[in-house]
Write a protein that holds these residues in place. Structure first.
Motif, mmCIF file in Angstrom:
data_model
loop_
_atom_site.group_PDB
_atom_site.id
_atom_site.type_symbol
_atom_site.label_atom_id
_atom_site.label_comp_id
_atom_site.label_asym_id
_atom_site.label_seq_id
_atom_site.Cartn_x
_atom_site.Cartn_y
_atom_site.Cartn_z
ATOM 1 N N LYS A 128 77.503 57.553 0.014
ATOM 2 C CA LYS A 128 77.684 56.317 -0.743
ATOM 3 C C LYS A 128 78.991 56.372 -1.542
ATOM 4 O O LYS A 128 79.377 57.413 -2.065
ATOM 5 C CB LYS A 128 76.503 56.094 -1.675
ATOM 6 C CG LYS A 128 75.166 55.942 -0.932
ATOM 7 C CD LYS A 128 75.064 54.602 -0.235
ATOM 8 C CE LYS A 128 73.779 54.414 0.535
ATOM 9 N NZ LYS A 128 73.849 54.880 1.924
ATOM 10 N N LEU A 129 79.648 55.209 -1.611
ATOM 11 C CA LEU A 129 80.914 55.112 -2.340
ATOM 12 C C LEU A 129 80.755 55.517 -3.794
ATOM 13 O O LEU A 129 81.618 56.171 -4.375
ATOM 14 C CB LEU A 129 81.418 53.673 -2.292
ATOM 15 C CG LEU A 129 82.164 53.240 -1.048
ATOM 16 C CD1 LEU A 129 82.469 51.758 -1.135
ATOM 17 C CD2 LEU A 129 83.451 54.026 -0.933
ATOM 18 N N PHE A 145 95.192 50.474 3.861
ATOM 19 C CA PHE A 145 94.472 49.491 4.684
ATOM 20 C C PHE A 145 94.559 49.897 6.170
ATOM 21 O O PHE A 145 93.560 49.904 6.875
ATOM 22 C CB PHE A 145 95.089 48.108 4.453
ATOM 23 C CG PHE A 145 94.348 46.986 5.130
ATOM 24 C CD1 PHE A 145 93.214 46.440 4.553
ATOM 25 C CD2 PHE A 145 94.785 46.477 6.342
ATOM 26 C CE1 PHE A 145 92.523 45.408 5.170
ATOM 27 C CE2 PHE A 145 94.099 45.447 6.972
ATOM 28 C CZ PHE A 145 92.971 44.911 6.378
ATOM 29 N N ILE A 146 95.767 50.267 6.590
ATOM 30 C CA ILE A 146 95.947 50.712 7.990
ATOM 31 C C ILE A 146 95.119 51.972 8.232
ATOM 32 O O ILE A 146 94.404 52.089 9.237
ATOM 33 C CB ILE A 146 97.441 51.014 8.277
ATOM 34 C CG1 ILE A 146 98.306 49.807 7.954
ATOM 35 C CG2 ILE A 146 97.610 51.475 9.721
ATOM 36 C CD1 ILE A 146 98.411 48.770 9.014
ATOM 37 N N LEU A 147 95.190 52.922 7.307
ATOM 38 C CA LEU A 147 94.423 54.166 7.461
ATOM 39 C C LEU A 147 92.931 53.877 7.549
ATOM 40 O O LEU A 147 92.210 54.487 8.335
ATOM 41 C CB LEU A 147 94.671 55.078 6.262
ATOM 42 C CG LEU A 147 95.754 56.142 6.404
ATOM 43 C CD1 LEU A 147 95.770 57.001 5.152
ATOM 44 C CD2 LEU A 147 95.483 57.004 7.635
ATOM 45 N N SER A 148 92.480 52.912 6.730
ATOM 46 C CA SER A 148 91.064 52.557 6.750
ATOM 47 C C SER A 148 90.678 51.998 8.111
ATOM 48 O O SER A 148 89.618 52.313 8.650
ATOM 49 C CB SER A 148 90.789 51.530 5.649
ATOM 50 O OG SER A 148 89.470 51.055 5.751
ATOM 51 N N LEU A 194 89.709 51.518 -1.128
ATOM 52 C CA LEU A 194 90.113 51.840 0.249
ATOM 53 C C LEU A 194 90.112 53.356 0.453
ATOM 54 O O LEU A 194 89.560 53.870 1.425
ATOM 55 C CB LEU A 194 91.514 51.298 0.536
ATOM 56 C CG LEU A 194 91.629 49.840 0.977
ATOM 57 C CD1 LEU A 194 93.096 49.421 0.986
ATOM 58 C CD2 LEU A 194 91.025 49.637 2.357
ATOM 59 N N ALA A 195 90.730 54.072 -0.505
ATOM 60 C CA ALA A 195 90.827 55.530 -0.373
ATOM 61 C C ALA A 195 89.437 56.151 -0.372
ATOM 62 O O ALA A 195 89.133 57.039 0.448
ATOM 63 C CB ALA A 195 91.671 56.106 -1.513
ATOM 64 N N ALA A 196 88.568 55.664 -1.267
ATOM 65 C CA ALA A 196 87.218 56.232 -1.332
ATOM 66 C C ALA A 196 86.453 55.954 -0.046
ATOM 67 O O ALA A 196 85.724 56.805 0.463
ATOM 68 C CB ALA A 196 86.468 55.642 -2.532
#
Lengths: 326, 280
Positions: A301-302, A15-18, A285-287
């Motif tokens: 696109k995800l 979440f922080i990285l995002s 989140l990672a994607a």
């Protein structure tokens, strides 16, 4: 409990990285300060109005899709049951497109998630009717292909008929999903439906555990199968409907995440539910970080990324269940 | 895209050279199949010379000359349809489907291809060439001098230009080497897209736009119907910057094509710039 702690730490870290992924090159400390303290600087606007809703939506959508996948798989006792693959996301996207193109959302904003939810309910009912109580993989997948194809074709038709020159370009968004430039309006639109869906699906844990013994044994233990089915339909539809309404159809989350975690929770259906919710949040989140870091200027696109990860696993699962299908 | 724009520039440069040798007799049945050649021809053709325009020419949102086009039948820009009109000249744009152009040429119909204008300076050349192919050189010369005179009157950019961003559907923007960018800078604005190295049409991420903190954001128009691609124009972040003014929408029809009608766009943008300077 160790798994829960690990997953929560993973989601928090991602979440922080995002929050720190994006165009602006401001340092991590400055960015997070601007997030907490609103000083009307551009960085503060970026953090609070653009990145925070995006990261929140990734968590909400990932949890919804992971949870839906685990619940569907627990109920159908089939590892291939995933909302995207069996057409529920596609149907929800059709509902959302109909609500937008009919102009209904301009009068009544909640029409967007409600229409997506309605179409998702229809799709789940159709799947359960077609696949039967103990759906074999082949009927499940064939029913899913048919529903996906129909929903996709109708979505394209509606968008092609739109007077708006950009509507046709939206087809890729509804088929592949993206979190680019979503705002808090979308968070508030989706959250109530998702919370409702999460509540319904998490409450199915004990019932799904009992179901692993077979339907007769479960009913003998006092499980009311019809009530469980109703909660499952509404819960999955609320989760997938709300997620798709704001971010398009993001496939494979509900397939990959429960598959990875099944071994770690000792194949207990109830534990797999919450674990898949956390795992789904981490995965989306990672994607979403990856699409911004890999091709920052392209709005990748995800769904593209999820399919690259998910499709090989899907093929592998089909290969493993080929005896049943033969 | 780069290659395409390169070709477009080359075509414009070529067009700016000596005008092509006029046909012995001017064409009498001219069909235009591109929105921009529609408007150039509508302004220059002799009465009755132009017999059909493209469908978009009737759309008042896209065409600055929709009223003038109203009395002409439209075509769908397809080879079959155009051939049946028995034209002796077809006017097309660089982005017209090459298959259509080739098909018409194979059928023995001359096709003149016009590149889109990349700047206001391209417009006199486009007018001159259209005048030449239609055999209407005097009319073209008159329009060119009127255009140059009107443009000169609008040219009063201040030394300290307000910073503006063009922000369209799907987070698209225009840099300084585009017609829209040139309209903006002629009206006296500095285009923020050039600050981050965007010179042509390109994607300007919402985050980048906010970080640039322009004085004015000029958004693209709202098209009929709905599209998710338009969501970026309503994002709350656009309204969250205290020093940035969200200054209405640009009128597509005056911005798309290199015709004298771009002067309308320059006038509107210049008025906007003057009002921004007053409030600052």
């Amino acid at each position: 409990m160790r798994l829960a702690g690990g997953l929560i730490v993973l989601v928090a870290g991602l979440f922080i990285l995002s929050l720190l992924s994006g165009y602006s090159s401001a340092g991590a400390f400055d960015s997070l300060t601007a997030l907490v303290r609103d000083d009307a600087s551009p960085l503060s606007v970026v953090m609070r109005e653009i990145r925070l809703p995006r990261a929140l939506l990734a968590v909400m959508i990932g949890a919804s899709l992971g949870l839906s996948g685990a619940a569907m798989q627990g109920y159908l006792r089939n590892p291939l049951a995933e909302p995207g693959l069996i057409g529920i996301s596609g149907a929800a996207g059709l509902g959302a497109v109909l609500a937008i193109q009919s102009g209904l959302v301009l009068i009544f904003p909640l029409a967007l998630p409600l229409a997506a939810l309605g179409m998702a309910v229809l799709a789940v009912l159709l799947i359960l009717a077609l696949a039967g109580r103990r759906g074999t993989s082949i009927t499940l997948i064939l029913a899913g292909i048919a529903i996906s194809a129909l929903a996709g074709a109708l979505t394209s038709l509606v968008l092609n008929l739109s007077p708006n020159p950009f509507a046709a370009a939206d087809i890729i968004f509804w088929m592949m999903g993206s979190l680019a430039d979503r705002s808090f309006a979308h968070v508030w639109l989706a959250l109530p439906f998702m919370v409702l869906g999460w509540g319904m699906l998490i409450s199915l844990g004990r019932g799904l555990d009992a179901l692993t013994l077979g339907e007769d044994a479960a009913e003998a233990m006092g499980l009311r199968l019809s009530r469980l089915r109703l909660m499952l339909i509404l819960g999955v539809a609320a989760c997938v409907g709300a997620a798709t309404a704001v971010a398009g159809a993001i496939g494979f989350v509900g397939l990959v995440v429960p598959h990875l975690l099944r071994g770690m929770v000792g194949a207990r259906a109830s534990a797999l539910l919450w674990a898949s919710a956390l795992g789904g949040a981490a995965m989306v989140l990672a994607a979403d970080i990856a699409v911004r870091e890999l091709l920052p200027a392209r709005d990748l696109k995800l769904g593209v990324l999820m399919a690259l990860v998910g499709a090989p696993l899907f093929l592998h699962l089909i290969y493993r269940t080929r005896k049943e299908m033969a | 895209m780069l290659v395409l724009t390169g070709m477009a520039v080359a075509a414009v440069v070529a067009a700016a050279g000596p005008a092509p040798v006029p046909p012995v007799l001017p064409p009498v049945r001219v069909v235009s199949i591109n929105l921009c050649t529609d408007q150039l021809a509508l302004g220059l053709a002799a009465p009755g010379q132009l017999i059909s325009v493209s469908r978009l020419a009737h759309d008042p949102d896209s065409s600055a000359m929709a009223d003038a086009a109203r009395h002409l039948p439209t075509n769908g820009s397809g080879a079959e349809e155009v051939y049946l009109l028995a034209p002796d000249l077809v006017l097309a744009g660089t982005y017209t489907s090459p298959d259509t152009v080739q098909m018409l040429r194979n059928l023995g119909i001359p096709v003149e291809i016009f590149a889109p204008a990349q700047s206001l300076q391209d417009i006199p050349a486009l007018l001159a060439r259209m005048g030449a192919v239609l055999g209407r050189e005097p009319a073209a010369l008159a329009q060119i001098s009127a255009f140059r005179a009107a443009l000169a009157q609008l040219d009063d950019a201040p030394a300290n230009r307000p910073r503006a961003a063009l922000y369209y559907v799907n987070s698209y923007t225009s840099g300084d080497r585009t017609l829209a960018g040139d309209i903006l800078s002629t009206a006296g604005f500095a285009n923020v897209a050039t600050e981050i190295g965007l010179h042509r049409g390109a994607t300007l991420a919402l985050e980048q736009l906010v970080m640039l903190q322009p004085d004015v954001i000029i958004t693209g128009r709202d098209y009929p119907g709905q599209a998710r691609a338009e969501d970026n124009l309503n994002h709350p972040a656009l309204r969250a910057l205290p020093g940035t003014r969200l200054a209405g929408t640009l009128t597509d029809r005056d911005w798309i094509c290199g015709t004298p009608k771009v002067l309308n766009a320059v006038r509107i943008m210049r008025a906007l710039r003057l009002s921004v300077e007053v409030t600052q």
